[in-house]
Motif scaffolding. Structure first.
Motif, PDB file in Angstrom:
ATOM      1  N   THR A 172       0.811  -1.217   0.000  1.00 28.41           N
ATOM      2  CA  THR A 172       0.000   0.000   0.000  1.00 28.41           C
ATOM      3  C   THR A 172       0.847   1.272   0.000  1.00 28.41           C
ATOM      4  OG1 THR A 172      -0.188  -0.200   2.405  1.00 28.41           O
ATOM      5  CG2 THR A 172      -2.001  -1.069   1.074  1.00 28.41           C
ATOM      6  N   ASN A 183     -13.649  -6.533   9.747  1.00 26.14           N
ATOM      7  CA  ASN A 183     -12.524  -6.530   8.815  1.00 26.14           C
ATOM      8  C   ASN A 183     -11.773  -7.859   8.771  1.00 26.14           C
ATOM      9  OD1 ASN A 183     -13.029  -3.931   7.956  1.00 26.14           O
ATOM     10  ND2 ASN A 183     -11.599  -2.977   9.395  1.00 26.14           N
ATOM     11  N   ASN A 208      -6.351  -4.904  -0.481  1.00 26.10           N
ATOM     12  CA  ASN A 208      -7.439  -5.810  -0.852  1.00 26.10           C
ATOM     13  C   ASN A 208      -8.295  -6.065   0.397  1.00 26.10           C
ATOM     14  OD1 ASN A 208      -6.516  -6.097  -3.497  1.00 26.10           O
ATOM     15  ND2 ASN A 208      -5.241  -7.865  -3.000  1.00 26.10           N
ATOM     16  N   THR A 209      -9.584  -6.063   0.260  1.00 21.21           N
ATOM     17  CA  THR A 209     -10.591  -6.108   1.342  1.00 21.21           C
ATOM     18  C   THR A 209     -10.591  -4.820   2.168  1.00 21.21           C
ATOM     19  OG1 THR A 209      -9.310  -7.216   3.109  1.00 21.21           O
ATOM     20  CG2 THR A 209     -10.429  -8.625   1.493  1.00 21.21           C
ATOM     21  N   LYS A 210      -9.824  -3.825   1.736  1.00 18.40           N
ATOM     22  CA  LYS A 210      -9.861  -2.467   2.289  1.00 18.40           C
ATOM     23  C   LYS A 210      -9.412  -2.357   3.743  1.00 18.40           C
ATOM     24  CE  LYS A 210     -13.887  -1.851  -0.698  1.00 18.40           C
ATOM     25  NZ  LYS A 210     -14.160  -3.292  -0.795  1.00 18.40           N
ATOM     26  N   ASN A 243      -6.191   1.320   3.958  1.00 20.36           N
ATOM     27  CA  ASN A 243      -7.556   1.368   3.416  1.00 20.36           C
ATOM     28  C   ASN A 243      -7.572   1.033   1.927  1.00 20.36           C
ATOM     29  OD1 ASN A 243      -6.177   3.853   3.019  1.00 20.36           O
ATOM     30  ND2 ASN A 243      -8.084   4.874   2.523  1.00 20.36           N
ATOM     31  N   MET A 244      -6.396   1.020   1.297  1.00 19.82           N
ATOM     32  CA  MET A 244      -6.281   0.670  -0.116  1.00 19.82           C
ATOM     33  C   MET A 244      -5.819  -0.782  -0.319  1.00 19.82           C
ATOM     34  SD  MET A 244      -4.831   4.223  -1.730  1.00 19.82           S
ATOM     35  CE  MET A 244      -5.307   3.757  -3.399  1.00 19.82           C
ATOM     36  N   GLY A 297     -10.618   1.073   5.516  1.00 23.09           N
ATOM     37  CA  GLY A 297     -11.542   2.017   4.891  1.00 23.09           C
ATOM     38  C   GLY A 297     -12.886   1.388   4.581  1.00 23.09           C
ATOM     39  N   ASN A 298     -13.328   0.472   5.457  1.00 26.10           N
ATOM     40  CA  ASN A 298     -14.638  -0.159   5.263  1.00 26.10           C
ATOM     41  C   ASN A 298     -15.703   0.644   6.010  1.00 26.10           C
ATOM     42  OD1 ASN A 298     -14.273  -2.558   3.618  1.00 26.10           O
ATOM     43  ND2 ASN A 298     -12.964  -3.302   5.267  1.00 26.10           N
TER      44      ASN A 298
END
Length: 309
Positions: free
Chosen positions: A12, A69, A37-39, A34-35, A294-295
């Motif tokens: 990231t 998460n 995979n799966t955020k 937050n970027m 970032g979910n």
């Protein structure tokens, strides 16, 4: 762990966010999990653990307990690797996170926050599942610690690295990876004021369980540090700070409006500590905020409309 999970995760970005400097009182950087995979960072630990299972364990299936998460990371990984997964979810989990877990095909079971680990163990014993712990596991911690290695790769002389803390998987892994790699700055844990499980545990010199309290930080709801995690935190973490729900919302809005980073409220807690002057920083101090996820749903963004900063 880094080599094992490399084909499945994103390295990231770590960015400079000058627009936040005047509010934070220092030079602000952000490690953008937050970027991922799966955020969220949780994929790193879940992937490392699941890739390490035997063929027999994979065939039998896996289970975990999660407020969102971690469950999403386990569900995503199980789908990718063709493994049956069950996620035990606290009843307080946001609906959009539950839907994200189900999207990857995992089965779900609901219970109270306090009972989630008990229920997970009962189902694992009944069906022969392997538990993928959210934080108290060496392989999970090692996976999360790869965030720290990536921060070190940037070769920026950070004075402080602020890491959100719940059970302590991310903080234990990051602090161990960085301090054992020769990091000279401070690694600082940040937790909700309403759930100061690490503050209280460090005062007591051992992990203590505190009463569960509702907090806006839905990803930081664990009420007792992991035993393995506590030992790492006690050894490698320099300081602990706590932040109110109100300040976390203010930091989340500021991260979005000024920093142009969409972070879930739990991930804005580090900026919240700076806004409340919980950390003594100078104007030219370099501070890295680990934006752990970032979910979030539109209902949570609506909460920010009336927040002023």
């Amino acid at each position: 762990a880094r080599e094992k999970i490399k084909p499945f995760i994103v390295k990231t970005p770590l960015i400079r966010i000058q627009n936040l400097d005047e509010y934070a009182g220092c030079e602000v950087y952000a490690k953008l999990e937050n970027m991922q995979n799966t955020k969220a960072f949780k994929l790193r630990g879940a992937m490392n653990k699941i890739l390490s299972l035997t063929d027999e364990e994979k065939e039998a299936g896996i289970i975990c307990s999660s407020s969102g998460n971690h469950g999403q990371a386990v569900s995503y990984t199980s789908k990718l690797l063709g493994i049956k997964a069950t996620i035990v979810i606290p009843e307080t989990a946001p609906e959009f996170k539950v839907e994200a877990i189900r999207k990857h095909g995992a089965a779900t079971e609901f219970c109270t926050v306090d009972d989630r680990f008990i229920v997970t163990e009962q189902l694992a014993e009944k069906h022969g599942y392997t538990i993928v712990p959210p934080f108290e596991d060496d392989l999970v911690i090692a996976g999360q610690g790869t965030v720290g290695l990536e921060i070190m790769d940037e070769e920026i002389p950070f004075d402080h690295v602020l890491v959100p803390a719940s059970g302590g998987g991310l903080l234990g892994g990051v602090s161990t990876a960085m301090k054992e790699s020769g990091f000279k700055g401070k690694v600082i844990g940040v937790e909700p004021e309403r759930l100061p499980r690490y503050t209280k545990s460090l005062e007591a010199g051992k992990p203590v369980q505190i009463e569960s309290q509702k907090t806006i930080a839905d990803a930081l709801v664990v009420n007792r540090p992991g035993t393995l995690n506590f030992e790492m935190v006690q050894k490698y973490v320099d300081e602990f700070l706590s932040v109110s729900d109100e300040t976390m919302l203010k930091a989340q809005k500021m991260m979005l409006m000024e920093g142009k980073v969409l972070a879930e409220v739990s991930s804005a807690i580090g900026l919240g500590a700076l806004l409340d002057k919980k950390l003594d920083v100078k104007k030219d101090d370099k501070v890295c905020l680990v934006v752990s996820g970032g979910n979030l749903g539109f209902d949570q963004l609506e909460l920010l409309q009336d927040i002023e900063y």
